[in-house]
Design a protein around this motif. Structure first.
Motif, PDB file in Angstrom:
ATOM      1  N   UNK A  49       0.825  -1.209   0.000  1.00 19.58           N
ATOM      2  CA  UNK A  49       0.000   0.000   0.000  1.00 19.58           C
ATOM      3  C   UNK A  49       0.860   1.260   0.000  1.00 19.58           C
ATOM      4  N   UNK A  50       1.970   1.232   0.728  1.00 23.78           N
ATOM      5  CA  UNK A  50       2.870   2.392   0.752  1.00 23.78           C
ATOM      6  C   UNK A  50       3.457   2.632  -0.638  1.00 23.78           C
ATOM      7  N   UNK A  51       3.790   1.533  -1.338  1.00 27.56           N
ATOM      8  CA  UNK A  51       4.309   1.661  -2.705  1.00 27.56           C
ATOM      9  C   UNK A  51       3.256   2.286  -3.625  1.00 27.56           C
ATOM     10  N   UNK A  52       2.006   1.878  -3.450  1.00 31.63           N
ATOM     11  CA  UNK A  52       0.928   2.415  -4.281  1.00 31.63           C
ATOM     12  C   UNK A  52       0.716   3.908  -4.061  1.00 31.63           C
ATOM     13  N   UNK A  53       0.871   4.363  -2.812  1.00 31.91           N
ATOM     14  CA  UNK A  53       0.655   5.785  -2.559  1.00 31.91           C
ATOM     15  C   UNK A  53       1.928   6.624  -2.746  1.00 31.91           C
ATOM     16  N   UNK A  54       3.035   5.971  -3.159  1.00 32.73           N
ATOM     17  CA  UNK A  54       4.252   6.683  -3.525  1.00 32.73           C
ATOM     18  C   UNK A  54       5.083   7.188  -2.366  1.00 32.73           C
ATOM     19  N   UNK A  55       4.972   6.537  -1.182  1.00 30.90           N
ATOM     20  CA  UNK A  55       5.697   7.007  -0.002  1.00 30.90           C
ATOM     21  C   UNK A  55       6.877   6.127   0.389  1.00 30.90           C
ATOM     22  N   UNK A  56       7.339   5.258  -0.506  1.00 28.19           N
ATOM     23  CA  UNK A  56       8.431   4.342  -0.153  1.00 28.19           C
ATOM     24  C   UNK A  56       9.686   5.077   0.310  1.00 28.19           C
ATOM     25  N   UNK A  57       9.964   6.242  -0.260  1.00 22.15           N
ATOM     26  CA  UNK A  57      11.196   6.965   0.056  1.00 22.15           C
ATOM     27  C   UNK A  57      11.274   7.389   1.516  1.00 22.15           C
ATOM     28  N   UNK A  58      10.118   7.464   2.190  1.00 25.06           N
ATOM     29  CA  UNK A  58      10.121   7.852   3.604  1.00 25.06           C
ATOM     30  C   UNK A  58      10.836   6.833   4.473  1.00 25.06           C
ATOM     31  N   UNK A  59      10.833   5.574   4.041  1.00 22.73           N
ATOM     32  CA  UNK A  59      11.247   4.493   4.929  1.00 22.73           C
ATOM     33  C   UNK A  59      12.598   3.867   4.580  1.00 22.73           C
ATOM     34  N   UNK A  60      13.273   4.331   3.540  1.00 20.75           N
ATOM     35  CA  UNK A  60      14.625   3.885   3.255  1.00 20.75           C
ATOM     36  C   UNK A  60      14.724   2.648   2.382  1.00 20.75           C
ATOM     37  N   UNK A  61      15.964   2.325   2.012  1.00 21.00           N
ATOM     38  CA  UNK A  61      16.231   1.230   1.076  1.00 21.00           C
ATOM     39  C   UNK A  61      15.825  -0.134   1.624  1.00 21.00           C
ATOM     40  N   UNK A  62      15.978  -0.336   2.935  1.00 21.35           N
ATOM     41  CA  UNK A  62      15.611  -1.634   3.520  1.00 21.35           C
ATOM     42  C   UNK A  62      14.119  -1.900   3.340  1.00 21.35           C
ATOM     43  N   UNK A  63      13.330  -0.862   3.467  1.00 25.11           N
ATOM     44  CA  UNK A  63      11.885  -1.010   3.286  1.00 25.11           C
ATOM     45  C   UNK A  63      11.548  -1.255   1.824  1.00 25.11           C
ATOM     46  N   UNK A  64      12.236  -0.566   0.933  1.00 23.39           N
ATOM     47  CA  UNK A  64      11.993  -0.735  -0.504  1.00 23.39           C
ATOM     48  C   UNK A  64      12.246  -2.178  -0.926  1.00 23.39           C
ATOM     49  N   UNK A  65      13.239  -2.828  -0.276  1.00 28.05           N
ATOM     50  CA  UNK A  65      13.548  -4.219  -0.611  1.00 28.05           C
ATOM     51  C   UNK A  65      12.354  -5.139  -0.389  1.00 28.05           C
ATOM     52  N   UNK A  66      11.429  -4.717   0.448  1.00 29.34           N
ATOM     53  CA  UNK A  66      10.268  -5.536   0.724  1.00 29.34           C
ATOM     54  C   UNK A  66       9.296  -5.648  -0.431  1.00 29.34           C
ATOM     55  N   UNK A  67       9.330  -4.694  -1.363  1.00 33.16           N
ATOM     56  CA  UNK A  67       8.415  -4.744  -2.508  1.00 33.16           C
ATOM     57  C   UNK A  67       8.661  -6.013  -3.320  1.00 33.16           C
ATOM     58  N   UNK A  68       9.925  -6.275  -3.638  1.00 32.98           N
ATOM     59  CA  UNK A  68      10.250  -7.472  -4.419  1.00 32.98           C
ATOM     60  C   UNK A  68      10.006  -8.740  -3.614  1.00 32.98           C
ATOM     61  N   UNK A  69      10.346  -8.710  -2.315  1.00 30.95           N
ATOM     62  CA  UNK A  69      10.173  -9.908  -1.485  1.00 30.95           C
ATOM     63  C   UNK A  69       8.701 -10.290  -1.370  1.00 30.95           C
ATOM     64  N   UNK A  70       7.847  -9.304  -1.149  1.00 32.91           N
ATOM     65  CA  UNK A  70       6.415  -9.585  -1.049  1.00 32.91           C
ATOM     66  C   UNK A  70       5.865 -10.024  -2.408  1.00 32.91           C
ATOM     67  N   UNK A  71       6.358  -9.398  -3.479  1.00 35.15           N
ATOM     68  CA  UNK A  71       5.921  -9.793  -4.819  1.00 35.15           C
ATOM     69  C   UNK A  71       6.273 -11.232  -5.140  1.00 35.15           C
ATOM     70  N   UNK A  72       7.493 -11.645  -4.769  1.00 33.51           N
ATOM     71  CA  UNK A  72       7.918 -13.033  -4.993  1.00 33.51           C
ATOM     72  C   UNK A  72       7.056 -13.988  -4.183  1.00 33.51           C
TER      73      UNK A  72
END
Length: 468
Positions: A49-72
């Motif tokens: 949901x955070x990715x959809x609303x465009x706020x990923x940058x608030x939480x840093x690179x470690x959080x961004x890594x979760x997009x691919x992990x959850x997608x897989x």
């Protein structure tokens, strides 16, 4: 009658998702049970949901890594069951039943292999006023930020130590809400003794650099920073109104505050493994008990079950992912199927764990929560004070289990999550022992409250349980 799978995984954080993907990709039937509504665990909470609303940058690179992990994870053939609360496990030799509650009904799931990846929770931290409305853990505030974009009411105080404190301060700053007062509970003198771990930490250079950046930016935009705080108190009548503190050199201070966020590190969520009578060992570096397991995560006395991620010891999300993959591969092999190459997983794990000894040396449990006043509530469920526990010990209670019988500590809804460590510490203190020489109060299943109505459905025949 239970439905059945080859592998059951508990927890949809980095470790649980990695384990489920490995086992499912090996061709096994896999069910993953998680009490949250969405996958990701605490580190990647609400990441889709955070990715959809465009706020990923608030939480840093470690959080961004979760997009691919959850997608897989979403793409894998896994029977994913969110909003499912595990209440116990019944071993049956080579396999067993997982007891859980979903949609108001208790059910069973039979599995040949079980992987427990229930993560960690914040270390309990009783201090005067900690039960006032407006006082919460830093992790709870992070959940509010990730799930609803909510920020603490101003003015607010952030007090604590450890990597998560650095991360949270950076995230609040990025959201435009730096703390009005930052109270550093870590001892700056420890950096000299912790330095002996510096060479090993270089193997995790990227994590080290990231931490140094957080450390340098920690005081940016903060109204006031107080270092080496050793005493903490929240004050107010019906809710939090102010925060008082004292530093190691005796300097006292106070500030008005509408919110106080506190953090003193995290400890493994060992509720289920303790209820399963798995032997645990005290880890002095982390000041926490962890289940005893082999290198692949297999529990020593439950040969069909594994533990992975922070549930097995605090090492961060990258290590959790690797231990989850390792447990998934081992469980697959035990089911007669070869999964992922172990060398690659081991290399990732060594790199991810490299910085941990340095962090453990820098951030032992804070002194601010060590000397507990008699009138401080330590068991929030039953409103039991430290003084009542000390009185029970003086009357002859022989450790945490008898204290539980005398006072009902650990018998409320949290089942000791908030008080077990503190009760053990007070018992050790009274007996002149080290914490490692005592034990936590004993747990029984169910590990969380269950209604009679829910339990009435436990043994119903239903082979078509709803899935996500």
């Amino acid at each position: 009658m239970a439905d059945a799978v080859d592998v059951a995984v508990l927890g949809a954080g980095p470790a649980g998702m990695a384990a489920a993907v490995i086992a499912a990709n090996a061709g096994l039937t896999v069910a993953l049970l998680d009490d949250q509504a969405l996958p990701g665990g605490q580190i990647w909470r609400n990441v889709e949901a955070v990715a959809e609303r465009g706020d990923l940058s608030l939480f840093g690179d470690d959080y961004v890594a979760g997009v691919d992990a959850v997608g897989e994870f979403r793409a894998a053939d896994v029977d994913y069951r969110p909003l499912t609360r595990v209440i116990g496990v019944e071993s049956m030799g080579n396999g067993g039943d997982i007891l859980f509650v979903r949609d108001g009904k208790a059910r069973r799931l039979h599995a040949k292999r079980l992987i427990i990846a229930l993560g960690a929770y914040e270390r309990p931290m009783p201090f005067p006023g900690w039960t006032l409305p407006g006082v919460m853990t830093a992790g709870a505030a992070q959940i509010a930020l990730k799930t609803g974009g909510l920020l603490p009411e101003r003015p607010f105080v952030l007090a604590g130590q450890g990597p998560l404190l650095l991360v949270l301060a950076a995230q609040f700053r990025a959201a435009g809400a730096a703390p009005d007062v930052l109270l550093r509970l870590d001892d700056p003198g420890l950096k000299w003794t912790a330095g002996r771990h510096g060479l090993r930490a270089l193997a995790g250079l990227s994590d080290l650099v990231k931490g140094l950046k957080w450390q340098r930016s920690l005081s940016h935009d903060v109204g006031q920073t107080i270092k080496n705080v050793t005493q903490l108190e929240a004050s107010g009548s019906d809710r939090l109104e102010g925060v008082r503190w004292r530093t190691a050199d005796g300097t006292a201070g106070e500030a008005e505050s509408a919110a106080l966020l506190v953090h003193d590190g995290v400890i493994p969520n060992a509720q289920l493994t303790r209820a399963m009578r798995v032997p645990h060992r005290y880890d002095p570096a982390a000041a926490a008990w962890v289940p005893k397991a082999n290198d692949d995560g297999r529990l020593l006395n439950v040969n069909w079950a594994y533990v992975a991620g922070d549930n097995a010891g605090i090492h961060g999300w990258a290590a959790a992912t690797a231990t989850g993959a390792k447990a998934g591969a081992s469980a697959a092999l035990a089911c007669g199927v070869k999964a992922a190459p172990s060398n690659e997983i081991d290399n990732r794990l060594r790199k991810a764990r490299a910085v941990r000894p340095l962090l453990d040396a820098l951030y032992p449990p804070a002194q601010a929560f060590a000397d507990i006043a008699d009138n401080t509530i330590i068991c929030r469920c039953e409103a039991i004070t430290a003084g009542a526990v000390r009185e029970a010990l003086e009357m002859g209670a022989q450790g945490p289990n008898q204290i539980k019988a005398f006072l009902r500590t650990g018998m409320g809804p949290c089942q000791g999550r908030m008080c077990a460590y503190t009760v053990a510490m007070l018992a050790a203190e009274a007996g002149g022992k080290a914490l490692a020489e005592t034990d936590l109060m004993r747990l029984r299943m169910p590990i969380s409250p269950v209604t009679v109505t829910e339990m009435a459905h436990l043994n119903e025949t239903d082979m078509n349980l709803p899935t996500a």
